[in-house]
Design an enzyme around this catalytic site. Sequence first.
Site, PDB file in Angstrom:
ATOM      1  N   LYS A  61      74.417  57.860  85.289  1.00 49.96           N
ATOM      2  CA  LYS A  61      75.023  59.378  85.343  1.00 49.96           C
ATOM      3  C   LYS A  61      75.807  59.323  87.261  1.00 49.96           C
ATOM      4  CE  LYS A  61      70.386  61.918  85.920  1.00 49.96           C
ATOM      5  NZ  LYS A  61      69.469  60.085  85.191  1.00 49.96           N
TER       6      LYS A  61
HETATM    7  C1  LIG Z   1      68.723  60.636  83.900  1.00 45.17           C
HETATM    8  C2  LIG Z   1      68.157  59.316  82.964  1.00 45.17           C
HETATM    9  C3  LIG Z   1      67.453  58.938  81.929  1.00 45.17           C
HETATM   10  C4  LIG Z   1      68.402  60.118  80.873  1.00 45.17           C
HETATM   11  O1  LIG Z   1      69.390  60.772  80.360  1.00 45.17           O
HETATM   12  P1  LIG Z   1      69.584  62.563  79.817  1.00 45.17           P
HETATM   13  O2  LIG Z   1      70.123  63.126  79.488  1.00 45.17           O
HETATM   14  O3  LIG Z   1      68.553  63.602  80.508  1.00 45.17           O
HETATM   15  O4  LIG Z   1      68.758  62.061  78.342  1.00 45.17           O
HETATM   16  C5  LIG Z   1      67.472  58.067  81.500  1.00 45.17           C
HETATM   17  N1  LIG Z   1      67.862  56.843  82.101  1.00 45.17           N
HETATM   18  C6  LIG Z   1      68.089  56.652  83.577  1.00 45.17           C
HETATM   19  C7  LIG Z   1      68.341  55.531  84.417  1.00 45.17           C
HETATM   20  C8  LIG Z   1      68.695  58.385  84.013  1.00 45.17           C
HETATM   21  O5  LIG Z   1      68.610  58.722  85.285  1.00 45.17           O
END
Ligand SMILES: *Cc1c(COP(=O)(O)O)cnc(C)c1O
Length: 435
Positions: free
Chosen positions: A107
């Site tokens: 993210k």
């Molecule tokens: C947010 C997150 C996800 C999921 O991603 P999405 O875009 O919400 O499907 C998967 N793994 C981790 C570690 C995350 O922080």
Amino acid sequence: MKYYNLKDKNEVVDFKTATIKGQGKEKGLFYPQFLPQFDNDFIENLNQYSNEEIAFLCMKDFVGEEIPSEILKDIVSETINFEIPLKKINENIYSLELFHGPTLAFKDIGAKFMSQCLSYFLKDKNKKVTVLVATSGDTGGAVANGFYDVENINVVILYPKNRVSSIQEKQLTALGKNISALEVDGSFDDCQQLVKQAFSDKEINSKIFLTSANSINVARWLPQQIYYLLALKQWQKLESQKPIICVPSGNFGNICAGLLAHFRGLSAEHFIAACNENDVIPNYLKNEKFEVKDTVATLSNAMDVGSPSNFVRILELFENQFNELKNKISGYSINDKETLQTITKVYEKYGYVLEPHSAVAYFALEKYLKDNPEKKGFILSTAHPVKFPDAVEKAINLKIKLPETLDELMKKDKKSTEIKPYLKELKRFLLNQNK
Ligand SMILES: *Cc1c(COP(=O)(O)O)cnc(C)c1O
């Protein structure tokens, strides 16, 4: 580029408005009016481009004239300012490590891009914006870091007391400056509920300009396409066939960005949506029924989503053609036991350490490859194992060393304000802060 509201196609906005507002009327998601295609020549010769050039070419049409090219080049360079290696786990499965960024989470990429764009749009204005986010642990850190020390932006993060790991808590609470952490005496759902209430509270909204920083925002969602291109660039050097791309999914923003890149010309054989026990989409892919469920708590808690908001964008991409969707995406739901067993097995067999989210993806891809033995693919590894120490240590009895980049942060003090899960407490904090 213009974006329309998926709930009301008459609401059309530019990139700047979509970035500042986050979502449209009736909480509708914004969606690009057209998909700029990649040049064949570009896709087939990615290794002739630098990562920064690839990132710029990926994003420029979505931003258009609203940010000058020279500045957008700086923004994308800053966004991918760490290594994103594609590592081989075994003959058929690779791992795209997206966790070498500042908070060790994929993210970081979306949050960084969004914060830089928002900061550019608010520059030279007297407008102050408060970014309000609820986090179960992972999102908050990336957002805090992305927005740290950015002018005209305050960030307020709500997290559930005693329910995030110690590294995650430091990432939320130790930065200071324009980042405030509220430690909510309740669950993650309570935090989310409070954020929702704040967004619809008249008094708060008359005094403060609130925006969110979740993957609903186009400026956080779209830059996730970049690393699919960076993966392909590495893949082309190693393998001749097209990859199966397996994405651990919760809110479905990440996989949706990959599919978007695919529709623009990125070569991929097939996509897999790997979910934990929150299985709304795997069920939908089976029987075409979209049944929202209560969220189940799992080890891969960043994917504990009962109603994935980005899925409407995937439906739009496929123009609601269920059969085409089903031919391109497979869905799997993996439970905690399988997740732990996968971490154990992959470590013992290949010496590679997975954390719960990537383990869900590994299990799903392996399952798919059993039925399609001639294919190969990669998983997106979305977090560093050190962020989920309990599960990893339980599975492989190994203490994961903290990367040195976190040494500084771990030495800092935690600063947070504890609140009960009531809107009036959040309101008091927000209004005081903006006096
Ligand atoms: C947010 C997150 C996800 C999921 O991603 P999405 O875009 O919400 O499907 C998967 N793994 C981790 C570690 C995350 O922080």
